[in-house]
Enzyme design. Structure first.
Site, PDB file in Angstrom:
ATOM      1  N   GLY A  10       0.809  -1.209   0.000  1.00  0.00           N
ATOM      2  CA  GLY A  10       0.000   0.000   0.000  1.00  0.00           C
ATOM      3  C   GLY A  10       0.843   1.261   0.000  1.00  0.00           C
ATOM      4  O   GLY A  10       1.841   1.348   0.732  1.00  0.00           O
ATOM      5  N   SER A  11       0.443   2.233  -0.829  1.00  0.00           N
ATOM      6  CA  SER A  11       1.191   3.493  -0.922  1.00  0.00           C
ATOM      7  C   SER A  11       0.388   4.672  -0.375  1.00  0.00           C
ATOM      8  O   SER A  11       0.630   5.817  -0.725  1.00  0.00           O
ATOM      9  CB  SER A  11       1.567   3.775  -2.384  1.00  0.00           C
ATOM     10  OG  SER A  11       0.397   3.885  -3.190  1.00  0.00           O
ATOM     11  N   GLY A  12      -0.578   4.372   0.493  1.00  0.00           N
ATOM     12  CA  GLY A  12      -1.338   5.433   1.146  1.00  0.00           C
ATOM     13  C   GLY A  12      -0.533   6.045   2.285  1.00  0.00           C
ATOM     14  O   GLY A  12       0.689   5.920   2.348  1.00  0.00           O
ATOM     15  N   GLU A 173     -18.750  17.269   2.591  1.00  0.00           N
ATOM     16  CA  GLU A 173     -17.918  18.070   1.688  1.00  0.00           C
ATOM     17  C   GLU A 173     -18.381  17.926   0.242  1.00  0.00           C
ATOM     18  O   GLU A 173     -18.399  18.899  -0.518  1.00  0.00           O
ATOM     19  CB  GLU A 173     -16.459  17.649   1.854  1.00  0.00           C
ATOM     20  CG  GLU A 173     -15.895  18.059   3.210  1.00  0.00           C
ATOM     21  CD  GLU A 173     -14.504  17.523   3.496  1.00  0.00           C
ATOM     22  OE1 GLU A 173     -13.761  18.171   4.264  1.00  0.00           O
ATOM     23  OE2 GLU A 173     -14.161  16.457   2.958  1.00  0.00           O
ATOM     24  N   ALA A 322      -6.601   9.610   8.328  1.00  0.00           N
ATOM     25  CA  ALA A 322      -5.227   9.639   7.858  1.00  0.00           C
ATOM     26  C   ALA A 322      -4.221   9.606   9.004  1.00  0.00           C
ATOM     27  O   ALA A 322      -3.179   8.935   8.918  1.00  0.00           O
ATOM     28  CB  ALA A 322      -4.994  10.870   6.984  1.00  0.00           C
ATOM     29  N   GLN A 323      -4.492  10.335  10.087  1.00  0.00           N
ATOM     30  CA  GLN A 323      -3.529  10.411  11.183  1.00  0.00           C
ATOM     31  C   GLN A 323      -3.294   9.062  11.853  1.00  0.00           C
ATOM     32  O   GLN A 323      -2.178   8.769  12.307  1.00  0.00           O
ATOM     33  CB  GLN A 323      -3.977  11.451  12.216  1.00  0.00           C
ATOM     34  CG  GLN A 323      -3.537  12.859  11.900  1.00  0.00           C
ATOM     35  CD  GLN A 323      -2.023  13.004  11.857  1.00  0.00           C
ATOM     36  OE1 GLN A 323      -1.302  12.372  12.614  1.00  0.00           O
ATOM     37  NE2 GLN A 323      -1.540  13.836  10.953  1.00  0.00           N
TER      38      GLN A 323
END
Length: 451
Positions: A10-12, A173, A322-323
């Site tokens: 994974g490249s996230g 959003e 994300a954090q």
């Protein structure tokens, strides 16, 4: 003697930050990802609504790691993991690679969940990949173009009704930006339709918008959405969904059919299917979303050499943000680095919450940072600052800032190009069937495609 080999899937956020944290470690790294880019997923909705280009939120992973001599990047999708043999098998375009590891870090992320109604995906794409965002961009702008062509009043009304399912940050959003787009940006762009008459609905089965933000910010977010023309309907469960609309059942027992051509699904996540592979081989448990129940140090039960981070883990109720992935990736990297250096670390992973934010409209947002609660312009400015920090690369930060200036100051959208392939590509590939095998030169079975 060969150096320890660390394989990262994974490249996230989790995978990339782990790889970077191992830059000076005495290891060799192979990062395997099914995409060529590091995706800044929180900004996908801005690609879908014409604010940003794909390159600004998805820089090439190879470019990010080009100066890191101990890192190799492979474009492939991991299909099998053998924990006993410490082997990873990955495939891409009819090619198969087998990679052995000494340490494995799995950060494969999560996809969209339709809560058992996967057929909904045909008519309501999710928001988890660049492909999703480009398809939604084609659907949003395409609906407006088809409304311009239509002579039928009911069809126009259906084409000008946009429904977003899910009132979490992504849904809020997305709904806010569709309202901004139709009610302001495109107001003078069409001649036969009035885009300001577009109807934007935000549905959720919960009784509040952005529930994790707390009652105060939830109420502020709903007020801002409604001020910008979004109709918020809570206690609303989608019971059926097709090409012409969706059926909704409300908490008071009412049912309704909503006619809509363009639907967006932002109502749930499902962890990568690799989670089941890991759970079955290690004996780890799984939650309803397919997340793996890892040890407190992010390792798999019985496999201290295997770390799982980000959206794939079920640990102490940590959110899929994300954090969590960033901090988890860095934590795992620190463990590997210390062990290789002969100074093993102990202790559990501790998540430090850096807050939550959601932008709703031009200069309108909500933010929760510790005990601080912000709304309106201060929250929007904080959102702008934080997101610029995490956009990878100086060039991307500058171009992103310029696009935001164009959008938020002048209301223009510079990324409005769509193609028919973006609109139909996903469904066309599905119709070709599971045995369709594309290659870099075409396909192994040309007979599957009628010329």
């Amino acid at each position: 003697m060969a150096r320890p080999h660390v394989v990262i899937i994974g490249s996230g956020f989790g995978g990339l930050f782990a790889a970077q944290a191992l830059a000076k470690a005495d290891v060799d790294i192979t990062l395997i990802s099914k995409t060529v880019a590091h995706l800044f997923q929180p900004l996908l909705y801005q690609v879908a609504t014409g604010i940003l280009s794909t390159g600004e939120i998805a820089p090439a992973t190879r470019d990010i790691l080009r100066n890191q001599a101990n890192a190799t990047v492979l474009l492939a999708e991991v299909t099998r993991i053998n924990l006993a043999s410490r082997i990873v098998v990955a495939e891409k375009l009819a090619k198969t690679v087998v990679v052995k590891y000494d340490y494995l870090l799995v950060a494969a992320g999560a996809g969209q969940s339709y809560f058992g109604n996967d057929q909904f995906a045909t008519f309501a794409p999710g928001m988890k990949s660049i492909d999703d965002a480009l398809e939604l961009r084609a659907r949003i702008f395409g609906s407006l173009e088809m409304a311009e062509l239509s002579e039928d009043t009911d069809e126009r009304r259906r084409l000008l009704t946009f429904v977003v399912v899910g009132a979490g940050p992504t849904g809020v959003e997305m709904a806010g930006q569709i309202a901004e787009l139709t009610h302001h940006t495109l107001r003078k762009s069409f001649r036969r339709i009035d885009t300001t008459s577009a109807k934007i609905l935000l549905l959720d089965g919960a009784d509040a918008v952005l529930p994790p933000f707390g009652p105060e910010l939830s109420a502020a977010a709903r007020k801002e959405l409604e001020r910008n023309g979004v109709e918020v309907r809570l206690g609303a469960l989608v019971t059926n969904l097709d090409g012409t609309g969706l059926d909704v059942k409300y908490s008071d027992g009412r049912t309704e059919r909503i006619a809509s051509s363009c639907k967006v699904w932002a109502a749930g996540v499902q962890a990568s299917a690799l989670g089941r592979t890991l759970a079955e081989q290690s004996g780890a448990g799984m939650d309803r979303a397919g997340r793996v129940q890892v040890n407190d140090d992010l390792t798999l039960p019985g496999h201290p050499e295997v770390f799982v981070v980000g959206d794939m883990i079920s640990l102490k109720g940590l959110p899929g943000v994300a954090q969590v992935a960033i901090q988890g990736g860095r934590f795992a990297a620190a463990r590997i680095k210390a062990e290789v250096a002969g100074r093993p670390l102990t202790g559990d992973f501790v998540y430090h919450d850096k807050g939550s934010m959601a932008v709703i409209s031009r200069f309108g947002a909500v933010a929760k940072v510790g005990k601080l609660r912000l709304t309106g312009f201060p929250a929007w400015f904080a959102w702008l600052f934080v997101h610029l920090i995490y956009v990878v690369g100086f060039k991307n930060r500058i171009t992103t800032l310029l696009h935001w200036a164009i959008t938020f100051v002048g209301r223009a959208r510079s990324e409005r190009v769509t193609t028919e392939q973006q609109l139909v590509g996903r469904l066309a590939v599905q119709q070709l069937g599971a045995d369709f095998q594309p290659t870099i030169t075409g396909t192994l079975d040309p007979g599957k495609i009628k010329h």
